[in-house]
Scaffold this active site. Sequence first.
Site, PDB file in Angstrom:
ATOM      1  N   SER A   2     -12.755   1.143  15.320  1.00 50.57           N
ATOM      2  CA  SER A   2     -12.790  -0.299  15.567  1.00 50.57           C
ATOM      3  C   SER A   2     -13.834  -0.655  16.626  1.00 50.57           C
ATOM      4  O   SER A   2     -13.784  -0.160  17.753  1.00 50.57           O
ATOM      5  CB  SER A   2     -11.403  -0.767  16.021  1.00 50.57           C
ATOM      6  OG  SER A   2     -11.482  -1.977  16.732  1.00 50.57           O
TER       7      SER A   2
ATOM      8  N   ARG B 275     -14.056  -3.432  18.091  1.00 54.44           N
ATOM      9  CA  ARG B 275     -13.331  -4.144  19.152  1.00 54.44           C
ATOM     10  C   ARG B 275     -12.825  -3.156  20.200  1.00 54.44           C
ATOM     11  O   ARG B 275     -12.967  -3.380  21.405  1.00 54.44           O
ATOM     12  CB  ARG B 275     -12.133  -4.889  18.527  1.00 54.44           C
ATOM     13  CG  ARG B 275     -11.130  -5.426  19.551  1.00 54.44           C
ATOM     14  CD  ARG B 275      -9.852  -5.892  18.859  1.00 54.44           C
ATOM     15  NE  ARG B 275      -9.107  -4.829  18.210  1.00 54.44           N
ATOM     16  CZ  ARG B 275      -8.285  -3.994  18.832  1.00 54.44           C
ATOM     17  NH1 ARG B 275      -8.109  -4.083  20.135  1.00 54.44           N
ATOM     18  NH2 ARG B 275      -7.634  -3.071  18.163  1.00 54.44           N
ATOM     19  N   ARG B 276     -12.239  -2.057  19.729  1.00 53.01           N
ATOM     20  CA  ARG B 276     -11.725  -1.052  20.656  1.00 53.01           C
ATOM     21  C   ARG B 276     -12.853  -0.326  21.376  1.00 53.01           C
ATOM     22  O   ARG B 276     -12.786  -0.084  22.583  1.00 53.01           O
ATOM     23  CB  ARG B 276     -10.855  -0.039  19.901  1.00 53.01           C
ATOM     24  CG  ARG B 276      -9.487  -0.578  19.496  1.00 53.01           C
ATOM     25  CD  ARG B 276      -8.761   0.383  18.577  1.00 53.01           C
ATOM     26  NE  ARG B 276      -7.392  -0.036  18.308  1.00 53.01           N
ATOM     27  CZ  ARG B 276      -6.679   0.355  17.269  1.00 53.01           C
ATOM     28  NH1 ARG B 276      -7.222   1.167  16.364  1.00 53.01           N
ATOM     29  NH2 ARG B 276      -5.432  -0.063  17.100  1.00 53.01           N
TER      30      ARG B 276
ATOM     31  N   VAL C  71      -2.229   7.107   9.471  1.00 56.84           N
ATOM     32  CA  VAL C  71      -1.866   7.617  10.797  1.00 56.84           C
ATOM     33  C   VAL C  71      -1.693   9.135  10.776  1.00 56.84           C
ATOM     34  O   VAL C  71      -2.202   9.848  11.651  1.00 56.84           O
ATOM     35  CB  VAL C  71      -0.573   6.933  11.308  1.00 56.84           C
ATOM     36  CG1 VAL C  71      -0.094   7.593  12.603  1.00 56.84           C
ATOM     37  CG2 VAL C  71      -0.821   5.453  11.544  1.00 56.84           C
TER      38      VAL C  71
ATOM     39  N   ARG D  96       0.865  -1.173   0.000  1.00 52.93           N
ATOM     40  CA  ARG D  96       0.000   0.000   0.000  1.00 52.93           C
ATOM     41  C   ARG D  96       0.903   1.225   0.000  1.00 52.93           C
ATOM     42  O   ARG D  96       2.051   1.154   0.416  1.00 52.93           O
ATOM     43  CB  ARG D  96      -0.901   0.004   1.245  1.00 52.93           C
ATOM     44  CG  ARG D  96      -1.973  -1.058   1.223  1.00 52.93           C
ATOM     45  CD  ARG D  96      -2.584  -1.284   2.602  1.00 52.93           C
ATOM     46  NE  ARG D  96      -3.295  -0.115   3.110  1.00 52.93           N
ATOM     47  CZ  ARG D  96      -3.810  -0.039   4.337  1.00 52.93           C
ATOM     48  NH1 ARG D  96      -3.660  -1.041   5.191  1.00 52.93           N
ATOM     49  NH2 ARG D  96      -4.463   1.036   4.726  1.00 52.93           N
TER      50      ARG D  96
ATOM     51  N   SER E 287       0.647   4.075   1.679  1.00 51.75           N
ATOM     52  CA  SER E 287       0.741   4.896   2.882  1.00 51.75           C
ATOM     53  C   SER E 287       2.167   4.847   3.427  1.00 51.75           C
ATOM     54  O   SER E 287       2.912   3.896   3.180  1.00 51.75           O
ATOM     55  CB  SER E 287      -0.234   4.406   3.956  1.00 51.75           C
ATOM     56  OG  SER E 287       0.246   3.208   4.552  1.00 51.75           O
TER      57      SER E 287
ATOM     58  N   ARG F 245      -5.029  10.947  10.597  1.00 47.41           N
ATOM     59  CA  ARG F 245      -5.751  10.884  11.870  1.00 47.41           C
ATOM     60  C   ARG F 245      -5.152  11.848  12.891  1.00 47.41           C
ATOM     61  O   ARG F 245      -5.866  12.530  13.624  1.00 47.41           O
ATOM     62  CB  ARG F 245      -5.737   9.452  12.413  1.00 47.41           C
ATOM     63  CG  ARG F 245      -6.483   8.469  11.534  1.00 47.41           C
ATOM     64  CD  ARG F 245      -6.535   7.092  12.164  1.00 47.41           C
ATOM     65  NE  ARG F 245      -6.973   6.090  11.199  1.00 47.41           N
ATOM     66  CZ  ARG F 245      -7.476   4.903  11.525  1.00 47.41           C
ATOM     67  NH1 ARG F 245      -7.589   4.566  12.795  1.00 47.41           N
ATOM     68  NH2 ARG F 245      -7.854   4.043  10.610  1.00 47.41           N
TER      69      ARG F 245
ATOM     70  N   CYS G  98     -14.515  -7.429  10.401  1.00 52.92           N
ATOM     71  CA  CYS G  98     -14.539  -6.039  10.858  1.00 52.92           C
ATOM     72  C   CYS G  98     -15.848  -5.684  11.551  1.00 52.92           C
ATOM     73  O   CYS G  98     -15.909  -4.773  12.353  1.00 52.92           O
ATOM     74  CB  CYS G  98     -14.330  -5.106   9.669  1.00 52.92           C
ATOM     75  SG  CYS G  98     -12.621  -4.595   9.508  1.00 52.92           S
TER      76      CYS G  98
ATOM     77  N   LYS H  78      -2.901  -7.774  10.992  1.00 53.17           N
ATOM     78  CA  LYS H  78      -4.252  -7.488  11.502  1.00 53.17           C
ATOM     79  C   LYS H  78      -5.199  -7.035  10.381  1.00 53.17           C
ATOM     80  O   LYS H  78      -6.412  -7.075  10.552  1.00 53.17           O
ATOM     81  CB  LYS H  78      -4.208  -6.439  12.615  1.00 53.17           C
ATOM     82  CG  LYS H  78      -3.887  -5.038  12.185  1.00 53.17           C
ATOM     83  CD  LYS H  78      -4.058  -4.066  13.354  1.00 53.17           C
ATOM     84  CE  LYS H  78      -3.869  -2.637  12.904  1.00 53.17           C
ATOM     85  NZ  LYS H  78      -4.180  -1.684  13.974  1.00 53.17           N
ATOM     86  N   ASP H  79      -4.648  -6.592   9.232  1.00 53.32           N
ATOM     87  CA  ASP H  79      -5.479  -6.174   8.101  1.00 53.32           C
ATOM     88  C   ASP H  79      -5.813  -7.323   7.156  1.00 53.32           C
ATOM     89  O   ASP H  79      -6.548  -7.125   6.190  1.00 53.32           O
ATOM     90  CB  ASP H  79      -4.767  -5.074   7.300  1.00 53.32           C
ATOM     91  CG  ASP H  79      -4.691  -3.757   8.052  1.00 53.32           C
ATOM     92  OD1 ASP H  79      -5.545  -3.539   8.935  1.00 53.32           O
ATOM     93  OD2 ASP H  79      -3.782  -2.964   7.765  1.00 53.32           O
TER      94      ASP H  79
ATOM     95  N   ARG I 232     -11.130   7.697  10.062  1.00 59.67           N
ATOM     96  CA  ARG I 232     -10.475   6.864   9.057  1.00 59.67           C
ATOM     97  C   ARG I 232      -9.282   7.620   8.482  1.00 59.67           C
ATOM     98  O   ARG I 232      -9.089   8.777   8.730  1.00 59.67           O
ATOM     99  CB  ARG I 232     -11.456   6.510   7.918  1.00 59.67           C
ATOM    100  CG  ARG I 232     -12.608   5.581   8.301  1.00 59.67           C
ATOM    101  CD  ARG I 232     -12.205   4.118   8.414  1.00 59.67           C
ATOM    102  NE  ARG I 232     -11.373   3.678   7.305  1.00 59.67           N
ATOM    103  CZ  ARG I 232     -11.798   3.385   6.084  1.00 59.67           C
ATOM    104  NH1 ARG I 232     -13.084   3.469   5.800  1.00 59.67           N
ATOM    105  NH2 ARG I 232     -10.966   2.980   5.152  1.00 59.67           N
TER     106      ARG I 232
END
Length: 296
Positions: free
Chosen positions: A125, A127-128, A148, A9, A11, A151, A236, A81-82, A145
Site C-alpha cells: 500500500s 498509503r502505508r 493473509v 471472495r 479467501s 503473506r 490505489c 476499504k476494498d 500480495r
Amino acid sequence: MRKIIIGSRESKLAVVQSEMVKKAIEDSHEDIEVEIYTMKTTGDKILDRTLDKIGGKGLFVKELDKALLDRKTDISVHSLKDMPMEVPKELPLLAFSKREDPRDVLVLPQGVHTLDKTKPIGCSSLRRILQLKELYPDMECKSVRGNVQTRLKKLDSGEYSALILAAAGLKRLGLEARISRYFQPEEMIPAAGQGILAVQGRAGEPGDYLKEFSDLEGFYAAVAERAFVRYLDGGCSSPVAAHAVVREKEIVLRGLYYDEETGKYEKGMITGPAEEGETLGVSLAQKLRDTCKNQE
C-alpha cells in the site's frame, strides 16, 4: 422459507466476514435461510503486480458485481476499504457493520521480537509506505500480495523483516497473537473504511433483513471517510487516507492527501456533527489539497 445467497471472495477472511453477516441475518430472522456463494476475483488471481498496476480496487468486486446483476446472488459482503469510491447505482451499499479495530499493525516473523533491518518490510500500500517512511526512515519496503495466510507464510520463511497488515483482518481470523505493534491513527492514518464491512445489493430490492447488522456509527464513519477520498479521486495509485471516530453525535475525521506532482503531503483533522460527515469530508479534502498546492 425465504433464501438469501451471499456472494463472497473465496479467501478465508472473506468467508469469515460473510459468515458474520449470515449469522446476523439468521439470528434475527428465523424465516430466512442464508447460503454463501464463493468465487475468486481478478484481484485474487493476479498476485505478481501491485494493485495500482493492474486496475485498482475494482478488481476485487467485479466478479461479485456480475453475480449480483446476473441474480446468482442477492447480496455481496466486502471489506469496505476494498470498495471503489464510485458504486453503480443499480448495486447500492445497503448496510455498514460495527467497526472492528481500524488500526494498521506490525507483524514480525514467528518467534522474532525485533526488526531485522537487513530485510524489507512487506507492504504493497502506497498509503502505508508513505507513512512508514516517517516511522522507519532506514527501512526498505517491498511489495507483498496474496491473502493473509499467504503473506504470513512469506514472512515466516524469511523473505521479510515484518509485514504491515490491518488489525481487523487478523482479529477476525483469530490471529491477534501475531500482532507485534499497533500503529495509532495519529501515527498511520488507516485506509478509508478499514475495519468496516459493507453489504451490497440490488437497487429496488428490500434490505430490511440487514437492520440488525447495520451500525449507525459505522455508517457515519464510512460516509465521511469515503467523501474525503472521493473528492480527492484517491484510488490505489494515490496514497490518500481517512479515518473517522464517532463520539455520540460528533465526528472527528483525520485525513492524508498526497500530491503526486510535487511529492508533498499534508495531514489534517476536522470535527463536526456526525450527520454532516459527507460535508466535513469534502471540507477537509479541500483544505489539505489547497495547503499542498500553496506550498509549490
